[in-house]
Design an enzyme around this catalytic site. Structure first.
Site, PDB file in Angstrom:
ATOM      1  N   ASP A  90      26.511 103.312  57.271  1.00  0.00           N
ATOM      2  CA  ASP A  90      27.430 103.680  56.197  1.00  0.00           C
ATOM      3  C   ASP A  90      27.973 105.074  56.482  1.00  0.00           C
ATOM      4  OD1 ASP A  90      25.511 105.510  55.438  1.00  0.00           O
ATOM      5  OD2 ASP A  90      24.842 104.388  53.698  1.00  0.00           O
ATOM      6  N   SER A  91      28.958 105.474  55.726  1.00  0.00           N
ATOM      7  CA  SER A  91      29.691 106.703  56.040  1.00  0.00           C
ATOM      8  C   SER A  91      28.990 107.976  55.587  1.00  0.00           C
ATOM      9  CB  SER A  91      31.071 106.652  55.373  1.00  0.00           C
ATOM     10  OG  SER A  91      30.924 106.747  53.957  1.00  0.00           O
ATOM     11  N   GLY A  93      29.062 108.683  52.473  1.00  0.00           N
ATOM     12  CA  GLY A  93      29.765 109.012  51.235  1.00  0.00           C
ATOM     13  C   GLY A  93      28.940 108.800  49.992  1.00  0.00           C
ATOM     14  N   PHE A  94      28.212 107.687  49.924  1.00  0.00           N
ATOM     15  CA  PHE A  94      27.422 107.398  48.729  1.00  0.00           C
ATOM     16  C   PHE A  94      26.382 108.487  48.497  1.00  0.00           C
ATOM     17  CE2 PHE A  94      23.733 105.548  46.584  1.00  0.00           C
ATOM     18  CZ  PHE A  94      24.333 104.983  45.464  1.00  0.00           C
ATOM     19  N   ASP A 264      23.765  94.217  51.668  1.00  0.00           N
ATOM     20  CA  ASP A 264      22.602  95.044  52.002  1.00  0.00           C
ATOM     21  C   ASP A 264      22.046  95.683  50.751  1.00  0.00           C
ATOM     22  OD1 ASP A 264      23.046  98.379  52.058  1.00  0.00           O
ATOM     23  OD2 ASP A 264      24.825  97.142  51.765  1.00  0.00           O
ATOM     24  N   CYS A 302       5.441  79.914  50.741  1.00  0.00           N
ATOM     25  CA  CYS A 302       5.986  80.743  51.813  1.00  0.00           C
ATOM     26  C   CYS A 302       5.112  80.618  53.056  1.00  0.00           C
ATOM     27  CB  CYS A 302       6.049  82.202  51.364  1.00  0.00           C
ATOM     28  SG  CYS A 302       6.672  83.347  52.619  1.00  0.00           S
ATOM     29  N   CYS A 304       5.318  82.835  55.691  1.00  0.00           N
ATOM     30  CA  CYS A 304       5.363  84.078  56.456  1.00  0.00           C
ATOM     31  C   CYS A 304       3.951  84.515  56.847  1.00  0.00           C
ATOM     32  CB  CYS A 304       6.068  85.184  55.670  1.00  0.00           C
ATOM     33  SG  CYS A 304       5.074  85.980  54.384  1.00  0.00           S
ATOM     34  N   CYS A 307       1.688  85.561  53.823  1.00  0.00           N
ATOM     35  CA  CYS A 307       1.206  84.478  52.960  1.00  0.00           C
ATOM     36  C   CYS A 307       0.223  83.553  53.678  1.00  0.00           C
ATOM     37  CB  CYS A 307       2.391  83.688  52.419  1.00  0.00           C
ATOM     38  SG  CYS A 307       3.402  84.659  51.255  1.00  0.00           S
ATOM     39  N   HIS A 333       6.901  90.613  53.691  1.00  0.00           N
ATOM     40  CA  HIS A 333       7.122  89.392  52.914  1.00  0.00           C
ATOM     41  C   HIS A 333       8.478  89.403  52.207  1.00  0.00           C
ATOM     42  CE1 HIS A 333       6.577  86.103  50.060  1.00  0.00           C
ATOM     43  NE2 HIS A 333       7.012  86.954  49.144  1.00  0.00           N
TER      44      HIS A 333
END
Length: 372
Positions: A90-91, A93-94, A264, A302, A304, A307, A333
């Site tokens: 990202d720039s 800016g935020f 995101d 799940c 993963c 889990c 997770h």
């Protein structure tokens, strides 16, 4: 660089492929945030294990520490952090504009004080692009102001038009167009006509992709979806669309339904460090006493690594005694959960049953609303 492969017959959802210098991305995609050149607690190998396609870095934070020039000397952000896949930055800016009491806006740019040591810095559109060029990310963002909510129409209009002028400067300064794609950011607050104006003017710049900014900043959910739906109408079909800063399952579904390809958020990693997990039936706080003697998996549906191998009781223990492993496992997770969800979303679009999948997911997850 961007190819649409399948469109829903019911809504604006679509699947596609976005080619970058460091690999191809299947869309729609959720992008984990690696603010300071790391997705917190996760190794690059673990990110690959859960099929992460692209991660984010933050211009503001990397500029302050360790410095973009050092990262360039190291061979760029990919080599510096041992990640060979696509990266979006990202720039800044935020972050700069969130320093409300520590910054001053002018037409040329923004003067601000570092949140670390109070030192003065000055970001211009050109400076933001220069830093991102040094970082070597695959997708870079134009310098913009993410205006607060609520804000007056006059403030939003002035801010939005300045963002457009800054976008022109970003485009003129950016030269590494073969390896880095520059995305413009649509602003306009909660004013439909200003969003339309911003979208059309941004699209006129003829950029590789377009981001939708200034949403999910505190406004009511219905207002966010209304502005999102309105804004996407003015973005080209053949370019990727990126909704910035959304990471709850429902917002991701609504984004995809309205034709968004990328999203995101820090949310899944942040709530993991605080002991909260996304599971198939909703959110679960592992700190709760009810899990003290619960030796079942975090999510029985799940598959993963977490889990398969750890119980709610053990995870609760780790989080409650502030063991780093607890944050690592819940982060793993949560990211797996959202990345798998996006895979299922892509499959549902390919099989033209997106709304059916969305409705089933909402009912199971515990969402009591379905925005029409």
């Amino acid at each position: 660089m961007f190819t649409i492969e399948k469109r829903s017959s019911e809504v604006s959802a679509r699947t596609g492929r976005l080619k970058t210098f460091h690999g191809e991305i299947k869309t729609p995609v959720f992008m984990p945030v690696g603010t300071r050149a790391t997705v917190k607690t996760m190794t690059p190998e673990e990110l690959l294990d859960i099929d992460t396609q692209i991660i984010l870095g933050n211009t503001y934070h990397l500029y302050l520490k360790p410095g973009d020039k050092l990262i360039k000397k190291a061979g760029g952000l990919h080599k510096f952090m041992h990640w060979d896949g696509p990266i979006l930055t990202d720039s800044g800016g935020f972050q700069v504009f969130s320093l409300t009491d520590m910054r001053k806006i002018t037409e040329d740019g923004v003067e601000f004080r570092s949140h670390i040591d109070g030192s003065k810095h000055f970001f211009t559109p050109e400076k933001s692009i220069e830093i991102q060029n040094n970082l070597g990310s695959d997708i870079i963002m134009a310098f913009d102001e993410c205006a607060p909510y609520p804000a007056s129409r006059e403030y939003i209009e002035n801010s939005m038009k300045r963002t457009l002028r800054w976008l022109k400067r970003c485009k003129d300064y950016h030269q590494n167009t073969k390896e880095q794609m520059l995305f413009g950011i649509v602003q306009g607050g909660m004013y439909k006509d200003l969003r339309e104006y911003s979208a059309k003017a941004t699209v006129d710049m003829d950029l590789p992709g377009y981001a939708i900014g200034g949403l999910s900043v505190g406004e009511p959910r219905e207002m966010m979806i209304e502005q999102l739906s309105h804004t996407t109408k003015f973005l080209p079909e053949d370019k990727p669309r990126y909704l910035m800063g959304v990471g709850t399952p429902d917002y991701l579904f609504e984004a995809v339904e309205n034709g968004v390809d990328m999203a995101d958020c820090v949310l899944p990693t942040r709530i993991a460090r605080n002991g909260t997990a996304f599971i198939s039936t909703g959110r679960l706080n592992v700190k709760n006493a009810s899990h003290k003697e619960d030796f079942s998996p975090l999510d029985s549906e799940c598959d993963c690594y977490v889990c398969k191998n750890y119980t709610r009781s053990y995870l609760r223990h780790l989080i409650n005694v502030n063991e780093i492993l607890g944050a690592r496992l819940l982060t793993y997770h949560n990211l797996y959960f959202l990345i798998q969800m996006m895979k299922e979303i892509r499959l549902s679009i390919e099989e033209d049953r997106f709304l059916e999948y969305k409705d089933d997911f909402y009912k199971k997850f515990g969402y009591t609303y379905h925005y029409e």
